[in-house]
Write a protein that holds these residues in place. Structure first.
Motif, PDB file in Angstrom:
ATOM      1  N   ARG A   1     -14.614  -5.328  37.289  1.00 44.16           N
ATOM      2  CA  ARG A   1     -14.511  -5.134  38.734  1.00 44.16           C
ATOM      3  C   ARG A   1     -13.849  -6.359  39.351  1.00 44.16           C
ATOM      4  O   ARG A   1     -14.090  -7.480  38.924  1.00 44.16           O
ATOM      5  N   GLN A   2     -13.064  -6.117  40.369  1.00 37.91           N
ATOM      6  CA  GLN A   2     -12.383  -7.199  41.064  1.00 37.91           C
ATOM      7  C   GLN A   2     -12.800  -7.167  42.534  1.00 37.91           C
ATOM      8  O   GLN A   2     -12.719  -6.124  43.189  1.00 37.91           O
ATOM      9  N   TYR A   3     -13.266  -8.313  43.008  1.00 39.57           N
ATOM     10  CA  TYR A   3     -13.618  -8.497  44.416  1.00 39.57           C
ATOM     11  C   TYR A   3     -12.745  -9.639  44.929  1.00 39.57           C
ATOM     12  O   TYR A   3     -12.274 -10.468  44.149  1.00 39.57           O
ATOM     13  N   VAL A   4     -12.538  -9.699  46.246  1.00 42.70           N
ATOM     14  CA  VAL A   4     -11.657 -10.738  46.779  1.00 42.70           C
ATOM     15  C   VAL A   4     -12.212 -11.374  48.043  1.00 42.70           C
ATOM     16  O   VAL A   4     -12.860 -10.720  48.858  1.00 42.70           O
ATOM     17  N   ARG A   5     -11.938 -12.659  48.164  1.00 40.43           N
ATOM     18  CA  ARG A   5     -12.168 -13.376  49.423  1.00 40.43           C
ATOM     19  C   ARG A   5     -10.798 -13.415  50.091  1.00 40.43           C
ATOM     20  O   ARG A   5      -9.891 -14.117  49.620  1.00 40.43           O
ATOM     21  N   ASP A   6     -10.647 -12.624  51.132  1.00 42.28           N
ATOM     22  CA  ASP A   6      -9.344 -12.441  51.768  1.00 42.28           C
ATOM     23  C   ASP A   6      -9.484 -12.588  53.286  1.00 42.28           C
ATOM     24  O   ASP A   6      -9.432 -11.622  54.027  1.00 42.28           O
ATOM     25  N   PRO A   7      -9.685 -13.834  53.768  1.00 43.89           N
ATOM     26  CA  PRO A   7      -9.952 -14.035  55.189  1.00 43.89           C
ATOM     27  C   PRO A   7      -8.838 -13.562  56.122  1.00 43.89           C
ATOM     28  O   PRO A   7      -9.107 -13.208  57.265  1.00 43.89           O
ATOM     29  N   LYS A   8      -7.608 -13.538  55.674  1.00 46.28           N
ATOM     30  CA  LYS A   8      -6.497 -13.133  56.545  1.00 46.28           C
ATOM     31  C   LYS A   8      -6.139 -11.660  56.391  1.00 46.28           C
ATOM     32  O   LYS A   8      -5.216 -11.184  57.047  1.00 46.28           O
ATOM     33  N   GLY A   9      -6.863 -10.944  55.535  1.00 41.41           N
ATOM     34  CA  GLY A   9      -6.622  -9.513  55.376  1.00 41.41           C
ATOM     35  C   GLY A   9      -5.274  -9.172  54.768  1.00 41.41           C
ATOM     36  O   GLY A   9      -4.724  -8.112  55.029  1.00 41.41           O
ATOM     37  N   ARG A  10      -4.751 -10.039  53.922  1.00 40.26           N
ATOM     38  CA  ARG A  10      -3.428  -9.825  53.332  1.00 40.26           C
ATOM     39  C   ARG A  10      -3.377  -8.600  52.415  1.00 40.26           C
ATOM     40  O   ARG A  10      -2.328  -8.005  52.238  1.00 40.26           O
TER      41      ARG A  10
ATOM     42  N   PRO B   1     -13.387  -4.285  54.660  1.00 44.66           N
ATOM     43  CA  PRO B   1     -12.912  -5.628  55.035  1.00 44.66           C
ATOM     44  C   PRO B   1     -13.831  -6.752  54.539  1.00 44.66           C
ATOM     45  O   PRO B   1     -15.034  -6.567  54.357  1.00 44.66           O
ATOM     46  N   TYR B   2     -13.234  -7.924  54.361  1.00 45.01           N
ATOM     47  CA  TYR B   2     -13.961  -9.160  54.077  1.00 45.01           C
ATOM     48  C   TYR B   2     -14.723  -9.566  55.338  1.00 45.01           C
ATOM     49  O   TYR B   2     -14.227  -9.416  56.452  1.00 45.01           O
ATOM     50  N   VAL B   3     -15.948 -10.085  55.160  1.00 40.48           N
ATOM     51  CA  VAL B   3     -16.749 -10.552  56.299  1.00 40.48           C
ATOM     52  C   VAL B   3     -17.174 -11.991  56.013  1.00 40.48           C
ATOM     53  O   VAL B   3     -17.863 -12.268  55.030  1.00 40.48           O
ATOM     54  N   ALA B   4     -16.765 -12.917  56.894  1.00 41.79           N
ATOM     55  CA  ALA B   4     -17.031 -14.343  56.689  1.00 41.79           C
ATOM     56  C   ALA B   4     -18.488 -14.724  56.908  1.00 41.79           C
ATOM     57  O   ALA B   4     -19.031 -15.528  56.176  1.00 41.79           O
ATOM     58  N   GLY B   5     -19.115 -14.195  57.915  1.00 40.34           N
ATOM     59  CA  GLY B   5     -20.508 -14.525  58.194  1.00 40.34           C
ATOM     60  C   GLY B   5     -21.320 -13.250  58.300  1.00 40.34           C
ATOM     61  O   GLY B   5     -21.110 -12.470  59.218  1.00 40.34           O
ATOM     62  N   THR B   6     -22.194 -13.037  57.360  1.00 49.04           N
ATOM     63  CA  THR B   6     -22.972 -11.800  57.361  1.00 49.04           C
ATOM     64  C   THR B   6     -24.376 -12.096  56.834  1.00 49.04           C
ATOM     65  O   THR B   6     -24.690 -13.235  56.506  1.00 49.04           O
TER      66      THR B   6
END
Length: 152
Positions: A77-86, A94-99
Motif C-alpha cells: 500500500r502507498q500513502y502520501v504526505r501531500d500538503p500542496k495537493g499535487r 485529501p491529506y489533512v495536516a491537523g486532525t
C-alpha cells in the motif's frame, strides 16, 4: 535462446520490467526504513518525491500489507504526505495536516526517522494512515493512493 537458458523475448520482458521498476521508485531520494520495536524492517518505508517530477514536497510511505495486527489482502500500500495537493485525483481522499485520531485507531509500533509514529484505524485503513509526531502531538492523515505512483 540467450546464452543463459531463457528465451530472448522472455529475457527482454524481464529486463524491461526491472528497468521500469527502477525508474518508478524513489526518484533518487534516499529510502528510509521505519523501525518496529527498535529493529529496522522493510515493512514500512518512506522517501521524498522526485524534484524533476515536481513532487519534492511529497513524502511517499509504502506499507507491506497486512502489518501485524491488521487484516486484509496481501499488497503493498502507498500513502502520501501531500500538503500542496499535487497528486490530486491519484489519492483516495485529501491529506489533512491537523486532525484527530479516530476512536478505533491503534499504533502499529512503527517509528519513522524523526520519531513519528504510524497509526492505523480499521474504519479508515483503506483510505488513510495516520502519522503522529510525539513531541508536538500533531496528527496528520496521509491518504492512500489509487494506484502505486512512481516518477520516471
Amino acid at each position: 535462446m540467450s546464452g543463459i537458458g531463457i528465451p530472448w523475448p522472455r529475457l527482454c520482458a524481464l529486463l524491461g520490467g526491472i528497468l521500469v521498476l527502477a525508474a518508478c521508485g524513489s526518484g533518487g531520494s534516499e529510502t528510509t526504513y521505519w523501525s518496529h520495536g527498535g529493529d529496522k524492517t522493510e515493512n514500512v518505508e518512506s522517501y521524498a518525491g522526485a524534484k524533476h517530477c515536481g513532487w519534492q514536497d511529497v513524502t511517499f510511505l509504502h506499507i507491506q500489507w497486512p502489518l501485524p495486527g491488521q487484516t486484509g489482502e496481501a499488497a503493498n500500500r502507498q500513502y502520501v504526505r501531500d500538503p500542496k495537493g499535487r497528486l490530486g485525483a491519484d489519492v483516495r481522499t485529501p491529506y489533512v495536516a491537523g486532525t484527530r485520531l479516530p476512536a478505533d485507531a491503534r499504533t502499529t509500533d512503527y517509528t519513522g526517522p524523526d520519531g513519528q509514529q504510524l497509526w492505523l484505524a480499521p474504519s479508515t485503513a483503506e483510505t488513510l494512515a495516520y502519522v503522529v509526531y510525539p513531541d508536538s502531538q500533531q496528527v496528520e492523515a496521509w491518504p492512500r493512493t489509487t494506484r502505486t505512483l512512481g516518477c520516471d
